[in-house]
Design a protein around this motif. Structure first.
Motif, PDB file in Angstrom:
ATOM      1  N   SER A  30       0.825  -1.205   0.000  1.00 48.62           N
ATOM      2  CA  SER A  30       0.000   0.000   0.000  1.00 48.62           C
ATOM      3  C   SER A  30       0.863   1.260   0.000  1.00 48.62           C
ATOM      4  O   SER A  30       0.563   2.225  -0.705  1.00 48.62           O
ATOM      5  CB  SER A  30      -0.933  -0.007   1.214  1.00 48.62           C
ATOM      6  N   VAL A  31       1.926   1.256   0.773  1.00 46.87           N
ATOM      7  CA  VAL A  31       2.840   2.408   0.811  1.00 46.87           C
ATOM      8  C   VAL A  31       3.424   2.652  -0.573  1.00 46.87           C
ATOM      9  O   VAL A  31       3.416   3.775  -1.079  1.00 46.87           O
ATOM     10  CB  VAL A  31       3.966   2.202   1.851  1.00 46.87           C
ATOM     11  N   GLY A  32       3.924   1.612  -1.200  1.00 50.26           N
ATOM     12  CA  GLY A  32       4.494   1.751  -2.539  1.00 50.26           C
ATOM     13  C   GLY A  32       3.484   2.274  -3.536  1.00 50.26           C
ATOM     14  O   GLY A  32       3.792   3.155  -4.351  1.00 50.26           O
ATOM     15  N   GLU A  33       2.265   1.755  -3.481  1.00 46.79           N
ATOM     16  CA  GLU A  33       1.216   2.206  -4.393  1.00 46.79           C
ATOM     17  C   GLU A  33       0.867   3.675  -4.157  1.00 46.79           C
ATOM     18  O   GLU A  33       0.670   4.429  -5.113  1.00 46.79           O
ATOM     19  CB  GLU A  33      -0.029   1.336  -4.240  1.00 46.79           C
ATOM     20  N   ALA A  59       9.764  -7.015   3.416  1.00 51.47           N
ATOM     21  CA  ALA A  59       8.722  -6.570   2.477  1.00 51.47           C
ATOM     22  C   ALA A  59       8.851  -5.070   2.234  1.00 51.47           C
ATOM     23  O   ALA A  59       8.655  -4.596   1.111  1.00 51.47           O
ATOM     24  CB  ALA A  59       7.338  -6.909   3.016  1.00 51.47           C
ATOM     25  N   GLY A  60       9.198  -4.324   3.267  1.00 55.78           N
ATOM     26  CA  GLY A  60       9.399  -2.887   3.120  1.00 55.78           C
ATOM     27  C   GLY A  60      10.617  -2.582   2.259  1.00 55.78           C
ATOM     28  O   GLY A  60      10.572  -1.708   1.392  1.00 55.78           O
ATOM     29  N   VAL A  61      11.697  -3.312   2.474  1.00 53.25           N
ATOM     30  CA  VAL A  61      12.904  -3.120   1.663  1.00 53.25           C
ATOM     31  C   VAL A  61      12.589  -3.435   0.202  1.00 53.25           C
ATOM     32  O   VAL A  61      12.945  -2.668  -0.705  1.00 53.25           O
ATOM     33  CB  VAL A  61      14.068  -3.988   2.183  1.00 53.25           C
ATOM     34  N   SER A  62      11.888  -4.537  -0.045  1.00 51.69           N
ATOM     35  CA  SER A  62      11.511  -4.912  -1.412  1.00 51.69           C
ATOM     36  C   SER A  62      10.641  -3.843  -2.055  1.00 51.69           C
ATOM     37  O   SER A  62      10.791  -3.541  -3.250  1.00 51.69           O
ATOM     38  CB  SER A  62      10.760  -6.250  -1.417  1.00 51.69           C
ATOM     39  N   MET A  63       9.746  -3.266  -1.274  1.00 57.43           N
ATOM     40  CA  MET A  63       8.884  -2.203  -1.796  1.00 57.43           C
ATOM     41  C   MET A  63       9.723  -1.025  -2.270  1.00 57.43           C
ATOM     42  O   MET A  63       9.465  -0.461  -3.334  1.00 57.43           O
ATOM     43  CB  MET A  63       7.898  -1.759  -0.705  1.00 57.43           C
ATOM     44  N   LEU A  92      19.798  -0.530   5.144  1.00 56.71           N
ATOM     45  CA  LEU A  92      19.762  -0.134   3.741  1.00 56.71           C
ATOM     46  C   LEU A  92      21.119  -0.325   3.075  1.00 56.71           C
ATOM     47  O   LEU A  92      21.201  -0.599   1.878  1.00 56.71           O
ATOM     48  CB  LEU A  92      19.273   1.304   3.606  1.00 56.71           C
ATOM     49  N   SER A  93      22.181  -0.228   3.853  1.00 54.42           N
ATOM     50  CA  SER A  93      23.517  -0.500   3.337  1.00 54.42           C
ATOM     51  C   SER A  93      23.706  -1.995   3.085  1.00 54.42           C
ATOM     52  O   SER A  93      24.228  -2.395   2.038  1.00 54.42           O
ATOM     53  CB  SER A  93      24.564   0.007   4.327  1.00 54.42           C
TER      54      SER A  93
END
Length: 119
Positions: A30-33, A59-63, A92-93
């Motif tokens: 949903s965030v990505g969309e 899932a957040g990293v993939s988004m 993130l690194s």
């Protein structure tokens, strides 16, 4: 359900989002969309202030990788605001997302960076 707020606005041709809470499997899509849905073809890119994010799962990293991929199609960029010593910077690194996005200390720094890249 995981608590997350996302506020989006436009500033100087750049979409600026402020995230607060947690990004996980239950809300990452949903965030990505929402982020991608806010970006017009005329926008230079997107700045997301991650200072308020307390948890980010795979899932957040993939988004974020998907958002980067989608933005690249229209030659737009993603920049993330995270304080230098924020624990999420290490994540993130490790995932090499920091090699795909601009990482900044402030929204203003990210906006300047995206504007410089677009000229």
């Amino acid at each position: 359900m995981t608590r997350l707020s996302l506020d989006l606005s436009e500033r100087d041709g750049i979409i600026v989002g402020t995230l607060d809470g947690e990004i996980d499997f239950s809300n990452a899509r949903s965030v990505g969309e929402q982020v991608l849905g806010s970006v017009s073809n005329e926008a230079v890119g997107v700045v997301l202030d991650m200072s308020g994010i307390r948890y980010l799962d795979s899932a957040g990293v993939s988004m974020f990788f998907e958002v980067v991929r989608q933005l690249e199609v229209t030659r737009q960029r993603l920049a993330l605001v995270l304080p230098q010593h924020a624990p999420l910077r290490r994540l993130l690194s490790i995932t090499s997302l920091d090699a795909q996005v601009e990482m900044c200390e402030s929204v203003d720094d990210c906006i300047r960076g995206l504007q410089e890249m677009s000229t």
